[in-house]
Design an enzyme around this catalytic site. Structure first.
Site, PDB file in Angstrom:
ATOM      1  N   ILE A  49      86.467 -15.895 -31.971  1.00  0.00           N
ATOM      2  CA  ILE A  49      85.936 -14.979 -31.245  1.00  0.00           C
ATOM      3  C   ILE A  49      86.185 -13.590 -31.467  1.00  0.00           C
ATOM      4  CG2 ILE A  49      88.110 -15.201 -29.757  1.00  0.00           C
ATOM      5  CD1 ILE A  49      86.154 -15.101 -27.208  1.00  0.00           C
ATOM      6  N   CYS A  50      85.196 -12.698 -31.012  1.00  0.00           N
ATOM      7  CA  CYS A  50      85.584 -10.968 -31.327  1.00  0.00           C
ATOM      8  C   CYS A  50      85.089 -10.489 -30.180  1.00  0.00           C
ATOM      9  CB  CYS A  50      84.962 -10.677 -32.558  1.00  0.00           C
ATOM     10  SG  CYS A  50      83.047 -10.956 -32.407  1.00  0.00           S
ATOM     11  N   ARG A  51      84.556  -9.288 -30.201  1.00  0.00           N
ATOM     12  CA  ARG A  51      84.224  -8.616 -29.003  1.00  0.00           C
ATOM     13  C   ARG A  51      82.785  -9.021 -28.519  1.00  0.00           C
ATOM     14  NH1 ARG A  51      80.962  -4.363 -27.481  1.00  0.00           N
ATOM     15  NH2 ARG A  51      80.264  -4.019 -29.605  1.00  0.00           N
ATOM     16  N   THR A  70      84.142 -11.863 -26.512  1.00  0.00           N
ATOM     17  CA  THR A  70      85.166 -11.600 -25.379  1.00  0.00           C
ATOM     18  C   THR A  70      84.458 -11.163 -24.302  1.00  0.00           C
ATOM     19  OG1 THR A  70      87.086 -11.391 -26.732  1.00  0.00           O
ATOM     20  CG2 THR A  70      87.220 -10.592 -24.528  1.00  0.00           C
TER      21      THR A  70
END
Length: 181
Positions: free
Chosen positions: A64-66, A93
């Site tokens: 996961i990232c932004r 996220t």
């Protein structure tokens, strides 16, 4: 090469609630992670991720990232290094939060994307002003930054972003809590 599998935030949350074994790797910078992250995520920034360092056994690895772009890049890198059973979280996220799922929140910071826009805009403006007031060759500064932005857009790799991510204000000090409980 086949596409990297994806998983929605809701589906990942259901799997976690059902007790399925998994590892969630958050590839954002430590400062971004500190600001808000999924409670069971482990922070391994994109520029430091290495399949050999992940001790996940046969459990699936979710990344996961932004918003999803860096997570997909991390999965591609891990796949080329031999890691299997990978998927990235669609929407990152931001998607997790938009789905109404809980995150751990901590100290806020200016996002890396905003920092890049501020730095690039400032350099272009300074180059233009200096070209008008000091010497015409200062226009090359604006041209260089513009070319860098085009390159970043075409390759989805931002040198300025990677440089800014290493700046002291984008680091979490040793012993500093990563998030407020």
């Amino acid at each position: 090469m086949t596409a990297i599998p994806q998983i929605s935030p809701d589906e990942l949350a259901r799997k976690k609630a059902a007790g399925e074994p998994m590892h969630l790797i958050d590839v954002r910078t430590p400062v971004e992670f500190r600001e808000a992250h999924v409670d069971f995520a482990e922070n391994v920034p994109l520029d430091r991720i290495n399949a050999g360092d992940l001790t996940t056994g046969t459990d699936p690895i979710y990344v996961i990232c932004r918003s999803g772009s860096r997570a997909q890049k991390a999965c591609e890198k891990l796949r080329t290094e031999g890691a299997g059973n990978l998927a990235f979280v669609t929407g990152g996220t931001e998607g997790w939060i938009a789905a109404g799922l809980d995150v751990v929140r901590g100290k806020r910071a200016i996002s890396l994307e905003r920092q890049v826009r501020i730095a690039a805009g400032s350099l272009v403006l300074i180059g233009a002003i200096l070209a008008l007031t000091v010497h015409p060759l200062f226009v090359l500064l604006s041209g260089f930054v513009g070319a860098g932005l085009v390159f970043a857009g075409v390759t989805d790799t931002c040198g300025m972003g990677m440089l800014l991510a290493r700046m002291p204000w984008n680091q979490v000090k040793e012993g500093e809590p990563s998030c407020a409980a």
